[in-house]
Design a protein around this motif. Structure first.
Motif, mmCIF file in Angstrom:
data_model
loop_
_atom_site.group_PDB
_atom_site.id
_atom_site.type_symbol
_atom_site.label_atom_id
_atom_site.label_comp_id
_atom_site.label_asym_id
_atom_site.label_seq_id
_atom_site.Cartn_x
_atom_site.Cartn_y
_atom_site.Cartn_z
ATOM 1 N N ASP A 273 0.743 -1.283 0.060
ATOM 2 C CA ASP A 273 -0.039 -0.096 -0.013
ATOM 3 C C ASP A 273 0.929 1.273 0.033
ATOM 4 O O ASP A 273 0.558 2.262 -0.660
ATOM 5 N N LYS A 276 2.285 1.699 -3.616
ATOM 6 C CA LYS A 276 1.468 2.055 -4.482
ATOM 7 C C LYS A 276 1.094 3.635 -4.153
ATOM 8 O O LYS A 276 1.171 4.462 -5.258
ATOM 9 N N GLN A 277 1.191 4.340 -2.838
ATOM 10 C CA GLN A 277 0.925 5.644 -2.615
ATOM 11 C C GLN A 277 2.215 6.159 -3.048
ATOM 12 O O GLN A 277 1.967 7.539 -3.790
ATOM 13 N N LYS A 280 2.031 6.694 -6.872
ATOM 14 C CA LYS A 280 1.057 7.502 -7.149
ATOM 15 C C LYS A 280 1.642 9.008 -6.961
ATOM 16 O O LYS A 280 1.253 9.882 -7.902
ATOM 17 N N LEU A 297 4.326 -5.303 -8.542
ATOM 18 C CA LEU A 297 3.628 -4.177 -8.534
ATOM 19 C C LEU A 297 4.246 -3.459 -9.802
ATOM 20 O O LEU A 297 3.218 -3.010 -10.307
#
Length: 300
Positions: A273, A276-277, A280, A297
């Motif tokens: 997580d 991913k952040q 982003k 990922l």
């Protein structure tokens, strides 16, 4: 008279500040991107080879990370008694081997006798890498030449005021030069002085990161609203996501770094997580103990 002099000084200072701010309403001109950062982002770097999966800084770890498809390795280096550059994090060998004592108190040959898989425990509590052939100490020369296509993020661990710290720069430079690896390495350290020493010794095309002091000073200027006054010479910021509760991973800070062609890298990121952040938000480099997760990922 004193009041008059103080007034003149104050007016002159105000004029200088105003003039400087007027000249720097926009960001400083971005510097050229070094060859190390010409690849496609994001970069996934295996932290010490991926220390959750294999014994850290061993060929067992590097071979595994390479097979997974990482973009490079994030490693630490130390100097031995006979001035060889080895890939180790700690000042001593106790935590990661069956030996004891300072790295700098051992010759390379003495370190080669130790078992660097001895302390590694897997998720089941077993010790599967004791006496493993790929768990000997690794020299930087061996690592660079074993993986000619890999990028290597080198963190200088020996402190500037130690004997090892004074001699490691020349030894490091010679390894990189002899392997013709100038475009494949980025030099980092918590010690600003060590980075400065290497910059003074090495060709300008080599990529390097910012030391802890430089990162703190730069972030303070960014936070205060005077970021445009700061030209960043480093090619990357290798930083944690937060420091003393202050977030360093915001989109605003990341984009500000990118405008100056500074690659924002974050360590040590093991949560999918969080990965991913960060991606982003625009992070360029993810340094992780779990390269298996990070590579999957990236491939999605």
């Amino acid at each position: 008279m004193n009041k008059y002099i103080k007034s003149v000084i104050a007016i002159s200072a105000a004029y200088a500040i105003t003039t400087t701010l007027a000249k720097r309403k926009s960001m400083p001109e971005a510097k050229p991107v070094k060859p190390f950062f010409n690849g496609r982002a994001p970069y996934i770097f295996a932290h010490r080879g991926g220390l959750y999966l294999r014994p850290e800084h061993t060929m067992a770890a590097f071979n595994n990370a390479h097979a997974l498809g990482v973009d490079g390795f994030e490693i630490d280096i130390r100097l031995t008694k006979d001035h060889q550059v080895v890939v180790l994090h700690d000042e001593n060998v106790d935590r990661v081997s069956n030996g004891s004592g300072l790295v700098f108190d051992h010759t390379l040959n003495e370190l080669k006798q130790l078992d660097f898989g001895f302390q590694f425990k897997d998720l089941n509590g077993a010790f599967p890498y004791r006496h493993h052939a790929d768990c000997k100490v690794v020299t930087l020369h061996e690592l660079i030449n074993a993986f000619p296509e890999m990028r290597i993020n080198i963190d200088i661990k020996d402190a500037p005021n130690t004997h090892a710290g004074r001699y490691v720069i020349e030894a490091l430079y010679n390894v990189i030069k002899n392997s013709d690896a100038f475009d494949r390495v980025v030099i980092t350290s918590f010690y600003d002085a060590q980075i400065k020493r290497f910059r003074n010794r090495c060709d300008a095309k080599v990529a390097y990161g910012a030391g802890q002091g430089e990162v703190a000073k730069t972030f303070l200027m960014f936070q205060s609203g005077y970021g445009n006054l700061k030209r960043i010479d480093a090619d990357t910021f290798q930083i944690p996501v937060q420091f003393n509760g202050i977030p360093l991973d915001t989109q605003k800070f990341i984009h500000w770094l990118q405008k100056q062609n500074v690659a924002p890298g974050y360590w040590v990121i093991n949560s999918i997580d969080q990965m991913k952040q960060l991606l982003k938000n625009g992070a360029h480099t993810i340094v992780t103990d779990r390269p298996d997760i990070a590579v999957r990922l990236k491939q999605q």
